[in-house]
Design a protein around this motif. Sequence first.
Motif, PDB file in Angstrom:
ATOM      1  N   ILE A  72      -9.281  -4.811 -10.346  1.00  0.00           N
ATOM      2  CA  ILE A  72      -9.222  -4.007 -11.485  1.00  0.00           C
ATOM      3  C   ILE A  72      -7.829  -3.544 -11.578  1.00  0.00           C
ATOM      4  O   ILE A  72      -7.673  -2.925 -10.582  1.00  0.00           O
ATOM      5  N   PRO A  73      -6.950  -3.598 -12.558  1.00  0.00           N
ATOM      6  CA  PRO A  73      -7.359  -4.351 -13.777  1.00  0.00           C
ATOM      7  C   PRO A  73      -7.224  -5.908 -13.194  1.00  0.00           C
ATOM      8  O   PRO A  73      -6.464  -6.263 -12.467  1.00  0.00           O
ATOM      9  N   SER A  74      -7.702  -6.716 -14.160  1.00  0.00           N
ATOM     10  CA  SER A  74      -7.525  -8.283 -14.102  1.00  0.00           C
ATOM     11  C   SER A  74      -6.262  -8.693 -14.613  1.00  0.00           C
ATOM     12  O   SER A  74      -5.702  -7.919 -15.240  1.00  0.00           O
ATOM     13  N   PHE A  75      -5.790  -9.920 -14.182  1.00  0.00           N
ATOM     14  CA  PHE A  75      -4.415 -10.368 -14.609  1.00  0.00           C
ATOM     15  C   PHE A  75      -4.419 -10.463 -16.164  1.00  0.00           C
ATOM     16  O   PHE A  75      -3.461 -10.207 -16.906  1.00  0.00           O
ATOM     17  N   ALA A  76      -5.424 -10.804 -16.808  1.00  0.00           N
ATOM     18  CA  ALA A  76      -5.445 -11.114 -18.373  1.00  0.00           C
ATOM     19  C   ALA A  76      -5.516  -9.795 -18.962  1.00  0.00           C
ATOM     20  O   ALA A  76      -5.027  -9.317 -20.007  1.00  0.00           O
ATOM     21  N   MET A  77      -6.260  -8.686 -18.180  1.00  0.00           N
ATOM     22  CA  MET A  77      -6.738  -7.424 -18.668  1.00  0.00           C
ATOM     23  C   MET A  77      -4.949  -6.644 -18.791  1.00  0.00           C
ATOM     24  O   MET A  77      -4.511  -6.145 -19.777  1.00  0.00           O
ATOM     25  N   GLU A 122       0.820  -1.241  -0.054  1.00  0.00           N
ATOM     26  CA  GLU A 122      -0.112  -0.093  -0.080  1.00  0.00           C
ATOM     27  C   GLU A 122       0.990   1.171  -0.219  1.00  0.00           C
ATOM     28  O   GLU A 122       2.039   1.221   0.508  1.00  0.00           O
ATOM     29  N   ASP A 123       0.224   2.241  -0.661  1.00  0.00           N
ATOM     30  CA  ASP A 123       0.961   3.836  -0.442  1.00  0.00           C
ATOM     31  C   ASP A 123       0.765   4.365   0.573  1.00  0.00           C
ATOM     32  O   ASP A 123      -0.031   4.037   1.227  1.00  0.00           O
ATOM     33  N   SER A 124       1.166   5.360   0.780  1.00  0.00           N
ATOM     34  CA  SER A 124       0.858   6.190   2.067  1.00  0.00           C
ATOM     35  C   SER A 124      -0.361   6.629   2.121  1.00  0.00           C
ATOM     36  O   SER A 124      -0.859   7.153   3.170  1.00  0.00           O
ATOM     37  N   LYS A 125      -1.361   6.556   1.008  1.00  0.00           N
ATOM     38  CA  LYS A 125      -2.651   6.960   1.155  1.00  0.00           C
ATOM     39  C   LYS A 125      -3.795   5.658   1.490  1.00  0.00           C
ATOM     40  O   LYS A 125      -4.697   5.902   1.400  1.00  0.00           O
ATOM     41  N   GLY A 126      -2.958   4.550   1.571  1.00  0.00           N
ATOM     42  CA  GLY A 126      -3.740   3.322   1.833  1.00  0.00           C
ATOM     43  C   GLY A 126      -4.329   2.553   0.729  1.00  0.00           C
ATOM     44  O   GLY A 126      -4.933   1.601   0.646  1.00  0.00           O
ATOM     45  N   SER A 127      -4.207   3.151  -0.627  1.00  0.00           N
ATOM     46  CA  SER A 127      -4.535   2.497  -1.561  1.00  0.00           C
ATOM     47  C   SER A 127      -3.341   1.612  -2.228  1.00  0.00           C
ATOM     48  O   SER A 127      -2.358   1.519  -2.176  1.00  0.00           O
ATOM     49  N   SER A 128      -4.145   0.134  -2.737  1.00  0.00           N
ATOM     50  CA  SER A 128      -2.763  -0.848  -3.011  1.00  0.00           C
ATOM     51  C   SER A 128      -2.261  -0.390  -4.473  1.00  0.00           C
ATOM     52  O   SER A 128      -3.061   0.064  -5.404  1.00  0.00           O
ATOM     53  N   GLY A 129      -1.081  -0.841  -4.537  1.00  0.00           N
ATOM     54  CA  GLY A 129      -0.227  -0.534  -5.823  1.00  0.00           C
ATOM     55  C   GLY A 129      -0.892  -1.715  -6.819  1.00  0.00           C
ATOM     56  O   GLY A 129      -1.495  -2.509  -6.480  1.00  0.00           O
ATOM     57  N   HIS A 130      -0.383  -1.278  -8.252  1.00  0.00           N
ATOM     58  CA  HIS A 130      -0.924  -2.329  -9.148  1.00  0.00           C
ATOM     59  C   HIS A 130      -0.340  -3.813  -8.825  1.00  0.00           C
ATOM     60  O   HIS A 130       0.792  -3.825  -9.118  1.00  0.00           O
ATOM     61  N   ALA A 150      -0.622 -15.121  -8.972  1.00  0.00           N
ATOM     62  CA  ALA A 150      -1.405 -14.038  -9.968  1.00  0.00           C
ATOM     63  C   ALA A 150      -2.546 -13.644  -9.345  1.00  0.00           C
ATOM     64  O   ALA A 150      -3.384 -12.786  -9.403  1.00  0.00           O
ATOM     65  N   LYS A 151      -3.394 -14.630  -8.725  1.00  0.00           N
ATOM     66  CA  LYS A 151      -4.848 -14.589  -8.230  1.00  0.00           C
ATOM     67  C   LYS A 151      -4.748 -13.690  -6.725  1.00  0.00           C
ATOM     68  O   LYS A 151      -5.658 -12.922  -6.370  1.00  0.00           O
ATOM     69  N   ALA A 152      -3.689 -14.013  -6.019  1.00  0.00           N
ATOM     70  CA  ALA A 152      -3.361 -13.025  -4.941  1.00  0.00           C
ATOM     71  C   ALA A 152      -3.085 -11.911  -5.162  1.00  0.00           C
ATOM     72  O   ALA A 152      -3.655 -10.683  -4.601  1.00  0.00           O
ATOM     73  N   ALA A 153      -2.130 -11.417  -6.125  1.00  0.00           N
ATOM     74  CA  ALA A 153      -2.038 -10.177  -6.489  1.00  0.00           C
ATOM     75  C   ALA A 153      -3.283  -9.679  -7.351  1.00  0.00           C
ATOM     76  O   ALA A 153      -3.524  -8.230  -7.102  1.00  0.00           O
ATOM     77  N   GLU A 154      -3.900 -10.207  -8.208  1.00  0.00           N
ATOM     78  CA  GLU A 154      -5.210  -9.442  -8.406  1.00  0.00           C
ATOM     79  C   GLU A 154      -6.229  -9.286  -7.398  1.00  0.00           C
ATOM     80  O   GLU A 154      -6.798  -8.398  -7.626  1.00  0.00           O
ATOM     81  N   LYS A 155      -6.324  -9.981  -6.553  1.00  0.00           N
ATOM     82  CA  LYS A 155      -7.326  -9.812  -5.209  1.00  0.00           C
ATOM     83  C   LYS A 155      -6.919  -8.470  -4.551  1.00  0.00           C
ATOM     84  O   LYS A 155      -7.634  -7.854  -4.282  1.00  0.00           O
ATOM     85  N   SER A 156      -5.585  -8.521  -4.395  1.00  0.00           N
ATOM     86  CA  SER A 156      -5.004  -7.230  -3.709  1.00  0.00           C
ATOM     87  C   SER A 156      -5.387  -6.074  -4.400  1.00  0.00           C
ATOM     88  O   SER A 156      -5.356  -5.081  -3.820  1.00  0.00           O
ATOM     89  N   SER A 157      -5.300  -6.138  -5.884  1.00  0.00           N
ATOM     90  CA  SER A 157      -5.640  -4.737  -6.292  1.00  0.00           C
ATOM     91  C   SER A 157      -7.082  -4.555  -6.585  1.00  0.00           C
ATOM     92  O   SER A 157      -7.727  -3.833  -7.350  1.00  0.00           O
ATOM     93  N   GLY A 158      -7.919  -5.603  -5.887  1.00  0.00           N
ATOM     94  CA  GLY A 158      -9.620  -5.314  -6.226  1.00  0.00           C
ATOM     95  C   GLY A 158      -9.778  -5.963  -7.456  1.00  0.00           C
ATOM     96  O   GLY A 158     -11.247  -5.650  -7.895  1.00  0.00           O
TER      97      GLY A 158
END
Length: 158
Positions: free
Chosen positions: A57-62, A2-10, A47-55
């Motif tokens: 969006i975007p998906s792994f495929a995207m 997470e960055d300093s604002k609490g949003s997860s990175g890509h 890949a699934k865990a990373a995708e989940k951490s970003s909500g």
Amino acid sequence: CEDSKGSSGHMCAPVHECFMALLNEWTHFGNVVLPRDTMLSLAEEAAKAAEKSSGGIPSFAMSWKYGASGFAAVKEQYEKMLSIVPEPHLSQWKEKMGIDDASLSKLSSPGDKEKDELTTMAESKHQANEEMKDASNDEKKEASKGVEPMDIDKTDKP
């Protein structure tokens, strides 16, 4: 991730990239250290865990198809891993992850929501980097000022 604002990175790109690089290194030791099936399973879970951490969006495929910001190095590690995977395992894994040719051709270009998310992530990353630079510069300025003398009250108090 997470960055300093609490949003997860890509997709927690740096951690994701390092983990995939580690899998690739272990693969060089042969099938005894990291069997192919285990490697593919761990890559799928990553890949699934990373995708989940970003909500999602975007998906792994995207990210794979459109090269979302910060994903290029991660994709490079996956491509390195997949370069040693023989058919039909390669096709099966790509299909399972949604990055096979048929799935990618069905994937539409990022919609406004995904574009906004990608833009926001890139801007947040840039802003965080700028804030870190500013903080570092402020610290350097403070250090260059030296020590200020203390104001001592020399009057005696009863």
